[in-house]
Every structure is written in C-alpha cells, then in structure tokens.
Scaffold this active site. Structure first.
Site, PDB file in Angstrom:
ATOM      1  N   HIS B 140     -45.435  75.973 -48.229  1.00 36.04           N
ATOM      2  CA  HIS B 140     -46.278  74.926 -48.811  1.00 36.04           C
ATOM      3  C   HIS B 140     -47.653  75.050 -48.140  1.00 36.04           C
ATOM      4  O   HIS B 140     -47.739  75.456 -46.989  1.00 36.04           O
ATOM      5  CB  HIS B 140     -45.629  73.584 -48.464  1.00 36.04           C
ATOM      6  CG  HIS B 140     -46.242  72.386 -49.118  1.00 36.04           C
ATOM      7  ND1 HIS B 140     -47.372  71.767 -48.627  1.00 36.04           N
ATOM      8  CD2 HIS B 140     -45.867  71.678 -50.205  1.00 36.04           C
ATOM      9  CE1 HIS B 140     -47.652  70.714 -49.394  1.00 36.04           C
ATOM     10  NE2 HIS B 140     -46.770  70.647 -50.358  1.00 36.04           N
ATOM     11  N   ASP B 217     -40.363  73.602 -41.207  1.00 37.88           N
ATOM     12  CA  ASP B 217     -40.833  72.624 -42.172  1.00 37.88           C
ATOM     13  C   ASP B 217     -39.582  72.105 -42.879  1.00 37.88           C
ATOM     14  O   ASP B 217     -38.996  72.799 -43.711  1.00 37.88           O
ATOM     15  CB  ASP B 217     -41.808  73.297 -43.140  1.00 37.88           C
ATOM     16  CG  ASP B 217     -42.171  72.399 -44.322  1.00 37.88           C
ATOM     17  OD1 ASP B 217     -41.512  71.358 -44.518  1.00 37.88           O
ATOM     18  OD2 ASP B 217     -43.101  72.760 -45.059  1.00 37.88           O
ATOM     19  N   GLN B 220     -38.031  69.717 -47.386  1.00 37.02           N
ATOM     20  CA  GLN B 220     -37.057  69.810 -48.481  1.00 37.02           C
ATOM     21  C   GLN B 220     -35.620  69.994 -48.000  1.00 37.02           C
ATOM     22  O   GLN B 220     -34.690  69.850 -48.789  1.00 37.02           O
ATOM     23  CB  GLN B 220     -37.418  70.970 -49.424  1.00 37.02           C
ATOM     24  CG  GLN B 220     -38.775  70.844 -50.085  1.00 37.02           C
ATOM     25  CD  GLN B 220     -38.891  69.646 -51.016  1.00 37.02           C
ATOM     26  OE1 GLN B 220     -37.891  69.089 -51.479  1.00 37.02           O
ATOM     27  NE2 GLN B 220     -40.111  69.229 -51.285  1.00 37.02           N
ATOM     28  N   LYS B 243     -39.472  61.699 -48.963  1.00 39.54           N
ATOM     29  CA  LYS B 243     -38.602  62.602 -49.724  1.00 39.54           C
ATOM     30  C   LYS B 243     -37.132  62.344 -49.387  1.00 39.54           C
ATOM     31  O   LYS B 243     -36.230  62.918 -50.000  1.00 39.54           O
ATOM     32  CB  LYS B 243     -38.955  64.061 -49.429  1.00 39.54           C
ATOM     33  CG  LYS B 243     -40.374  64.444 -49.887  1.00 39.54           C
ATOM     34  CD  LYS B 243     -40.643  65.912 -49.653  1.00 39.54           C
ATOM     35  CE  LYS B 243     -42.122  66.240 -49.588  1.00 39.54           C
ATOM     36  NZ  LYS B 243     -42.731  66.446 -50.907  1.00 39.54           N
ATOM     37  N   CYS B 381     -48.348  73.143 -54.728  1.00 39.75           N
ATOM     38  CA  CYS B 381     -48.956  73.393 -53.409  1.00 39.75           C
ATOM     39  C   CYS B 381     -48.438  74.678 -52.789  1.00 39.75           C
ATOM     40  O   CYS B 381     -48.347  74.793 -51.557  1.00 39.75           O
ATOM     41  CB  CYS B 381     -48.741  72.223 -52.441  1.00 39.75           C
ATOM     42  SG  CYS B 381     -49.549  70.721 -52.969  1.00 39.75           S
TER      43      CYS B 381
HETATM   44  C1  LIG Z   1     -41.879  72.313 -48.258  1.00 38.42           C
HETATM   45  C2  LIG Z   1     -42.879  71.224 -48.081  1.00 38.42           C
HETATM   46  N1  LIG Z   1     -43.613  71.183 -46.972  1.00 38.42           N
HETATM   47  C3  LIG Z   1     -44.515  70.214 -46.752  1.00 38.42           C
HETATM   48  C4  LIG Z   1     -44.734  69.217 -47.662  1.00 38.42           C
HETATM   49  C5  LIG Z   1     -45.765  68.175 -47.366  1.00 38.42           C
HETATM   50  O1  LIG Z   1     -45.189  66.937 -47.238  1.00 38.42           O
HETATM   51  P1  LIG Z   1     -46.068  65.640 -47.113  1.00 38.42           P
HETATM   52  O2  LIG Z   1     -47.048  65.680 -48.242  1.00 38.42           O
HETATM   53  O3  LIG Z   1     -45.103  64.520 -47.229  1.00 38.42           O
HETATM   54  O4  LIG Z   1     -46.760  65.694 -45.794  1.00 38.42           O
HETATM   55  C6  LIG Z   1     -44.002  69.217 -48.836  1.00 38.42           C
HETATM   56  C7  LIG Z   1     -44.234  68.179 -49.868  1.00 38.42           C
HETATM   57  O5  LIG Z   1     -44.430  68.436 -51.014  1.00 38.42           O
HETATM   58  C8  LIG Z   1     -43.050  70.242 -49.050  1.00 38.42           C
HETATM   59  O6  LIG Z   1     -42.307  70.280 -50.170  1.00 38.42           O
END
Ligand SMILES: Cc1ncc(COP(=O)(O)O)c(C=O)c1O
Lengths: 150, 423
Positions: B140, B217, B220, B243, B381
């Site tokens: 991401h 990270d 998910q 999430k 993203c």
């Molecule tokens: C794999 C992954 N990493 C990071 C994020 C970023 O999360 P947040 O926007 O809640 O900080 C997301 C959210 O879409 C994600 O799916």
C-alpha cells in the site's frame, strides 16, 4: 428511463467506443494534461489555436466511459469555436453537471453535450465528466502543468 | 446503563453458535439494514473500512454520555474512569495480539501513522547512508512513501521484492536482496489489492539472520486471521481499528519493548514527558513516549470493544467463513465471460479484485452502486501493483464476517447488468 440508462445513453457509449479526435495533434499551440488521482484517469489535450480560434484539437489518454465520452464530445464541441466561446461552453457544461436536481442549464448553448446532463445525478462521477474540460481550461490559460481534479 | 460508578459496560458478546452463520452477526450491524438506491445494502468494501457492530456504537455513546474526560492527568472521577477504560483497551489489544507487555502497544491514528512512526523514529536514528530498506511489490502507498522519504533524507536505498503473475512474492529474489546492508524489512502481511497472504514467518526469520528488524503492515491481516506477534517474532506490527469493526481514527503500533525503548520520540508535547524545563526534557516511559497530546480516547475504548467483539466470535471461525465465501465467489466470478481475476495466490484472504472486459472499473462501480452494492474501484492505493499487472485500475469486492453467499450472487447479477449496459 432509469438514472443509469440516462447516464449511459447509447450516444455516450458510442463516443466511448469510438472517441472522436482521439489522436496526437501535430503542431499544437496549447496543451494540458488532466489527471484524476482517485481513479487514475488521465487525458492529454492538444489544441491548435490560430487568431483566437480553436482550429484543431486532439486528445489521448485512458479513462472510464464518462471521462472518455465527455472528452470526445468536448473536442467536437469546441472545434472551430473562438477561445471565448470555448470558455463559455466550459462554464455551461460545468454548470450542467454540477447543478442541483431539477435546476436549469443552458441547453441551447450546449447542444449535443446535453446528453451528459444525467451526470448531475451521480455526484461521484462529476469529476470524470469534467476532467477533459479542466484540461481545456488549463490549456487555454496557458498552464502547461498537469491539472488534477482531486 | 447510565450509572457512572456502578459502570455497566455493555459486553460485546455476539450470539453465534458453533457453525458460523452470518445471519447471526448481521443483526449486530445496524448499517446492514440500510437501503441504498432502493436496494438492500450489499457491503463488499470491507478492505477499505468495515462496518461497526452495535456494541462498538454503544461504547462510543456510553463514553461520551457518562465518562468523557481527559485521561492520565485528572484527579476527578470521570478522568479516572476514562483512563481506566483507555488503558483497559490497551490491555485488550495486548492480549489480542499476544504481545508480552501492555507498554508494547502504542495507540496511533491507524496503520499509516504506525508505519510513519517507525520510519521517523527508528528509521531516522538507525538507518543511514548506504543502508537498505526492503519492501514488497504489493505494498500500500502507506508502506512505500514513508520509506522513500526516509531513504531520500538519509541516502539509503529502497529495495523491492518482486512477485509473480499470481501475486505471490518471489522468495528467491528476497534472498538475493538480503545483505548486511539491510537495516529494515517492512512488508504487508495481506495485500489489500490482491488478497495475497505473504509468508511472513519465513520473511522474518531470514531478515533476522542478517540482523534486520521486520515491520508488518497488518491492516488487512488483523481483521481476517488470528495474529500472534510473539509467534511471528515480528519486531513491529501496525493495524487500523476501522478495518477491524472498530472506530476510525485509531490504530495500533506494536513494537518489541527493547526496540521501542531505544527509539527517540516521534512527536513532542504533553503526555510524552516526565518533566520539562527549558534546559532539558525527560521523556516518559513506554508507551506514552510515543503518545504526545490528547489521544482518540473514545476511539481507543471503542477499539477495545471491537476486539472483544471479534474475539467473542473467534478469528478462526471468521477466517473459515470468509474462506468459504472466497471459494464460492472465485467460482461464481470465474463463470462470467471476460472477467479477469487479479490476485490468484494460493494463500489469500477474501479479496476479489478483477477487471471485466474493457469496461472501466469506475463504470462497473456505478452500475453496482445503483443495485445497492458497494465495492471499491481504482488502484486501491497500490499503483505499483496496477502497473505490474498492466492495468489502470480494478474493481474490488472485499469480504467481511457478515457477508453471505446471497450477496456474492447479487454481485454476479450486478456484473451481468454491467455487461448488459456496456454490451
Ligand atoms: C494494506 C494496507 N496498508 C495500509 C493501509 C492504510 O490504513 P489507514 O488508512 O487506516 O492508515 C491500508 C488501508 O487501506 C491497507 O489496506
């Protein structure tokens, strides 16, 4: 007609499948790139302006049905128009797709572009419809940088 | 319910019997009763954010109606209650991740802030010119950009583990990237645009063999599988509350205490200090050193309830249910002519990313929305992933615990409709 059918009318889809003036224009005097970071749609608009008149126009890029057909119809709408007329068209088009439900718009000036009036019922798609138009605005005002609709 | 001292906390005990039946949890999520564009809501955008059970909503309301106060510095009753609940939520998260100590749980805004915290604090202190940071091709943007910023500032280099056409990491290439220059490995546990579950145990063991710590990270992975940070032996783990059926604006960074202790603060301000004079400031202990300013108190407590809720059902059962749906969804989507699934890893979670003929995903999204079906369209993203597969965008249906086979069927009908409109 359902809102969906109104949005994706046959004419709109036809422009998506076979966009007009979809080519790299040689000898362009003005150009601008439009980019929508939200969906990745991008359009490069090239104009040949002589004596204050848009003599020729071409566009390239990739996008959804709404952004592609809007760009295609725009190129048809502005070809042969003066810069001033093109800008008026921009204002009218922008007014049409961002209007409140039931509000009027300048249908006479917009002509064929009226087919995209259904976009106003889809607020999330207004940026798709206006992408090429913002590029037009940027090209005419000489801003050579990419414009973004976000 | 409204008594302050006899504080009746609404327990998050979902009434689910042994065999997982999503209709039993659906009742807990009021938003699922919404009608959208005249159709019952079919919510398939859980990877973007999940819906919230009543227990979480009740917690937020209870907090604001009965105990709202600032934490950690009040002598009055409400402040003590709020502090107790906020710290109680930290303990719940600690148990949930099976961390050793509460002080290893830092509340942040979300995954993004968790990663930025590590990049700014650990990265700035321990990564220098010539060093390397390894990420993967399926990150991401929030696990790319902070490292690019760090590398640029420090003259370090970002290395990327490539993947195959199914969206699986090429582990041989990872082996080649690892060296004594590797100072940190930061990888996504589960890809949000492909669904791939990465072999993080192996990634961690190998990184440790060259002395590099690993940040996972967990945005998910956390909502879809049981996570044990000690068993994984990861050094950092970040996730977002929103999430995980919790509120927005709160998330967690787990870090091993020894590492967190060695790191400088991330932001300066109140709460993160022991004493301040103009000559010298003494920083607070963990985790407060990293929690400057008034945090998202209600959000933290709400996240605690979400953790209770999810634990009450059991992540193993949630995962089993979502797996079954994934298998069903994959089969149903494969029946649609011209549909190309993006992300076909052997090990994956309930993420169905796809393209459909030459219909732009954005247009698919609009047609589905008219049917009350919420999916996400775009690059999610993860622009480098789109580039890897040579597409500008995908349509993505992502599953949560409350989704049903009937909703997959609705999706398939919606896609038929899109095919009809764009025939
Ligand atoms: C794999 C992954 N990493 C990071 C994020 C970023 O999360 P947040 O926007 O809640 O900080 C997301 C959210 O879409 C994600 O799916």
């Amino acid at each position: 007609m359902s809102q969906l059918q109104e949005l994706y009318q046959e004419v709109v889809l036809e422009h998506t499948r076979r966009p007009r003036n979809f080519r790299k224009l040689e000898g362009a005097t003005h150009s601008a790139r439009g980019y929508n970071p939200f969906c990745g749609d991008n359009v490069t608009l090239l104009l040949k302006v002589e004596g204050g008149v848009v003599k020729d126009v071409g566009f390239q890029g990739s996008g959804c049905a709404i952004s592609t057909s809007s760009a295609s119809m725009m190129t048809e709408g502005i070809k042969g128009k003066t810069v001033e007329e093109a800008q008026k068209l921009f204002t009218a088009f922008h007014g049409m797709v961002t209007r409140e439900q039931g509000a009027d718009f300048d249908a006479e000036l917009l002509g064929d572009l009226e087919i995209l009036s259904g976009v106003s019922e889809f607020p999330t798609r207004v940026k798709c419809a206006t992408l090429a138009w913002h590029a037009l605005q940027a090209a005419l005002t000489g801003r050579m940088d990419a414009v973004s609709t976000e | 319910m409204s008594s302050v001292n006899g504080k009746a906390i609404q327990r998050a005990t979902p009434k689910v019997t042994q065999a997982f039946d999503p209709s039993q949890v659906r009742d807990d999520f009021p938003i699922l009763k919404q009608v959208v564009n005249g159709k019952p809501l079919v919510y398939l955008d859980n990877a973007a954010t999940s819906q919230k059970p009543q227990a979480v909503l009740d917690t937020l309301l209870r907090y604001y109606t009965t105990e709202n106060a600032n934490i950690h510095r009040g002598v009055h009753t409400l402040s003590a209650l709020a502090t107790e609940d906020y710290e109680g939520a930290r303990a719940k998260v600690r148990r949930f991740l099976n961390a050793k100590e509460d002080r290893e749980i830092v509340f942040v805004r979300g995954t993004t802030e968790g990663i930025n915290l590590v990049a700014s604090s650990y990265g700035r202190r321990f990564i220098g010119p010539g060093d390397e940071v390894i990420i993967t091709a399926m990150e991401h943007h929030s696990n790319i950009v902070p490292w690019q910023m760090l590398c640029e500032e420090k003259g370090a280099t970002l290395r990327v583990i490539p993947m195959n056409d199914d969206g699986e990491l090429l582990m041989d290439e990872y082996d080649k990237l690892l060296s004594k220059r590797t100072k940190l490995v930061s990888v996504v546990y589960v890809s949000n645009s492909l669904g791939t579950i990465n072999p993080v145990r192996e990634i961690i063991t190998k990184a440790h063999s060259v002395g590099a710590p690993v940040l996972l990270d967990g945005a998910q992975s956390t909502p879809h599988m049981a996570v044990d940070v000690q068993a994984l032996d990861c050094d950092f783990y970040a996730f977002s509350g929103h999430k995980l059926y919790g509120p927005t604006g709160v998330g967690v960074l787990y870090g091993k205490a020894a590492l967190l202790d060695a790191m400088p603060p991330y932001q300066g301000g109140g709460d993160m200090i022991k004493s301040v004079t103009f000559a010298k400031t003494i920083y607070n202990d963990l985790p407060y050193k990293f929690e400057a300013g008034t945090p998202n108190i209600a959000g933290g407590i709400g996240l605690g309830t979400a953790v209770d809720y999810v634990t009450g059902i059991g992540l193993e059962r949630i995962a089993a249910h979502e797996d079954e749906l994934l298998v069903y969804g994959t089969k149903r989507l494969a029946e649609i002519e011209g549909l190309r699934l993006i992300g076909t890893a052997k090990h994956k979670t309930g993420i169905l990313s796809f393209t459909l003929k030459d219909i732009h995903p954005h247009d698919i999204g609009t047609v589905l929305d008219q049917e009350g079906i919420a999916i996400r369209t775009g690059h999610h993203c993860t622009q480098p992933v789109m580039e890897r597969f040579g597409i500008p965008a995908t349509a993505r249906a992502s599953l949560g615990m409350y989704n049903t086979k009937a909703e997959i069927d609705a999706l398939v009908l919606g896609l038929d409709k899109a095919l009809e409109v764009f025939s």
